[in-house]
Design a protein around this motif. Structure first.
Motif, short mmCIF file in Angstrom:
data_model
loop_
_atom_site.label_atom_id
_atom_site.label_comp_id
_atom_site.label_asym_id
_atom_site.label_seq_id
_atom_site.Cartn_x
_atom_site.Cartn_y
_atom_site.Cartn_z
N ARG A 48 44.40 -7.35 79.53
CA ARG A 48 43.90 -6.46 80.86
C ARG A 48 42.71 -7.36 81.41
O ARG A 48 42.11 -8.28 81.02
CB ARG A 48 43.06 -5.20 80.38
N LYS A 49 42.03 -6.62 82.66
CA LYS A 49 40.94 -7.31 83.23
C LYS A 49 39.80 -7.43 82.40
O LYS A 49 38.87 -8.55 82.22
CB LYS A 49 40.66 -6.61 84.62
N HIS A 50 39.18 -6.42 81.72
CA HIS A 50 38.26 -6.40 80.77
C HIS A 50 38.86 -6.33 79.15
O HIS A 50 39.83 -5.61 79.12
CB HIS A 50 37.24 -5.21 80.79
N PRO A 51 38.30 -6.99 78.32
CA PRO A 51 38.71 -7.05 76.86
C PRO A 51 38.61 -5.77 76.37
O PRO A 51 37.97 -4.77 76.62
CB PRO A 51 37.64 -8.02 76.29
N LEU A 52 39.63 -5.50 75.67
CA LEU A 52 39.91 -4.19 74.91
C LEU A 52 39.69 -4.39 73.51
O LEU A 52 40.35 -5.23 72.81
CB LEU A 52 41.29 -3.68 75.24
N TYR A 53 38.91 -3.63 72.86
CA TYR A 53 38.50 -3.65 71.43
C TYR A 53 39.22 -2.65 70.59
O TYR A 53 38.83 -1.26 71.16
CB TYR A 53 37.04 -3.38 71.21
N GLU A 54 40.04 -2.94 69.65
CA GLU A 54 40.75 -1.83 68.93
C GLU A 54 40.43 -2.09 67.36
O GLU A 54 40.27 -2.87 66.89
CB GLU A 54 42.24 -1.97 69.20
N THR B 14 38.47 0.75 72.78
CA THR B 14 37.25 0.80 73.67
C THR B 14 37.00 -0.26 74.41
O THR B 14 37.68 -1.32 74.20
CB THR B 14 36.04 1.28 72.91
N THR B 15 36.33 -0.46 75.58
CA THR B 15 36.01 -1.45 76.43
C THR B 15 34.45 -1.69 76.34
O THR B 15 33.70 -0.80 75.73
CB THR B 15 36.41 -1.54 77.70
N LEU B 16 33.89 -2.72 76.91
CA LEU B 16 32.47 -2.93 76.99
C LEU B 16 31.81 -2.14 77.98
O LEU B 16 30.70 -1.83 77.97
CB LEU B 16 32.26 -4.56 77.34
N ILE B 17 32.68 -1.83 78.96
CA ILE B 17 32.09 -0.74 80.04
C ILE B 17 32.37 0.61 79.89
O ILE B 17 31.74 1.35 80.91
CB ILE B 17 32.78 -1.49 81.29
N VAL B 18 32.94 1.15 79.09
CA VAL B 18 33.06 2.52 78.72
C VAL B 18 31.61 3.02 78.71
O VAL B 18 30.84 2.60 77.95
CB VAL B 18 33.83 2.72 77.52
N GLY B 19 31.37 4.16 79.47
CA GLY B 19 29.98 4.77 79.30
C GLY B 19 28.69 4.01 79.88
O GLY B 19 27.59 4.30 79.95
N THR B 20 29.31 3.14 80.85
CA THR B 20 28.09 2.47 81.43
C THR B 20 28.58 2.67 83.09
O THR B 20 29.48 3.12 83.65
CB THR B 20 28.23 0.82 81.35
N ILE B 21 27.56 2.08 84.00
CA ILE B 21 27.79 2.14 85.40
C ILE B 21 29.01 1.29 85.91
O ILE B 21 29.48 1.47 87.09
CB ILE B 21 26.44 1.73 86.24
N PHE B 22 29.51 0.53 84.74
CA PHE B 22 30.73 -0.41 85.27
C PHE B 22 31.98 0.20 85.00
O PHE B 22 33.04 -0.20 85.36
CB PHE B 22 30.58 -1.72 84.52
N LEU C 270 22.37 -1.00 77.81
CA LEU C 270 22.81 -0.55 78.95
C LEU C 270 22.66 1.01 79.29
O LEU C 270 22.53 1.69 78.39
CB LEU C 270 24.52 -0.53 78.68
N CYS C 271 22.53 1.15 80.69
CA CYS C 271 21.95 2.47 81.13
C CYS C 271 23.43 3.15 81.86
O CYS C 271 24.09 2.57 82.56
CB CYS C 271 20.92 2.37 82.37
N GLU C 272 23.42 4.34 81.18
CA GLU C 272 24.70 5.11 81.66
C GLU C 272 24.34 5.75 83.14
O GLU C 272 23.09 6.06 83.32
CB GLU C 272 24.97 6.02 80.94
N GLU C 273 25.38 6.36 83.78
CA GLU C 273 24.95 7.03 84.85
C GLU C 273 24.31 8.43 84.48
O GLU C 273 24.42 8.85 83.56
CB GLU C 273 26.32 7.36 85.47
#
Length: 138
Positions: free
Chosen positions: A51-57, A65-73, A135-138
């Protein structure tokens, strides 16, 4: 926020020019002690890079999960390097307009507006400031 060291543009470029370097930074911020599954707390994982972003299983429970879950990204289609550049510019120059960001990063005004809205919300969040530099969440 005032106590946070400001990095120069040269330092910024040295650390965040590639998707890989941005992803490495996000990994360290998300899991400072190394990967830990959010579901079972196991620390061994597979990396899926199709995928575009690495997926961690998680190797134990299969949670992904990905690195951007729960972030502004989260759910972005914009390259993470563009996000990092926008954050750098927003922090360096508080009076920078959305149009200037769009022009500087060569992205549409609509994309720049959506990004800057999320960045400004995150920077204004007490949760963000209390947890800096996490990392700051929305």
């Amino acid at each position: 926020m005032e106590d946070q060291p400001v990095i120069s543009f040269k330092q910024y470029q040295k650390h965040f020019l590639t998707e890989q370097s941005c992803n490495e930074y996000l990994f360290r911020m998300k899991w400072p002690e190394g990967f830990q599954c959010s579901k079972c707390r196991h620390d061994d994982y597979y990396v899926i890079t199709t995928r575009k972003h690495p997926l961690y299983e998680c190797k134990l429970c299969g949670n992904q999960t990905t690195l951007i879950v729960g972030t502004i990204f989260e759910k972005t289609r914009t390259d993470i390097t563009i996000w990092f550049a926008a954050i750098y510019l927003a922090v360096q120059e508080k009076s920078l307009s959305t149009a200037m960001i769009a022009n500087e990063l060569e992205i549409s005004y609509q994309t720049a507006w959506a990004m800057m809205r999320k960045i400004r919300q995150a920077l204004a969040s007490p949760k963000c400031i209390a947890n800096a530099p996490k990392l700051c969440e929305e």
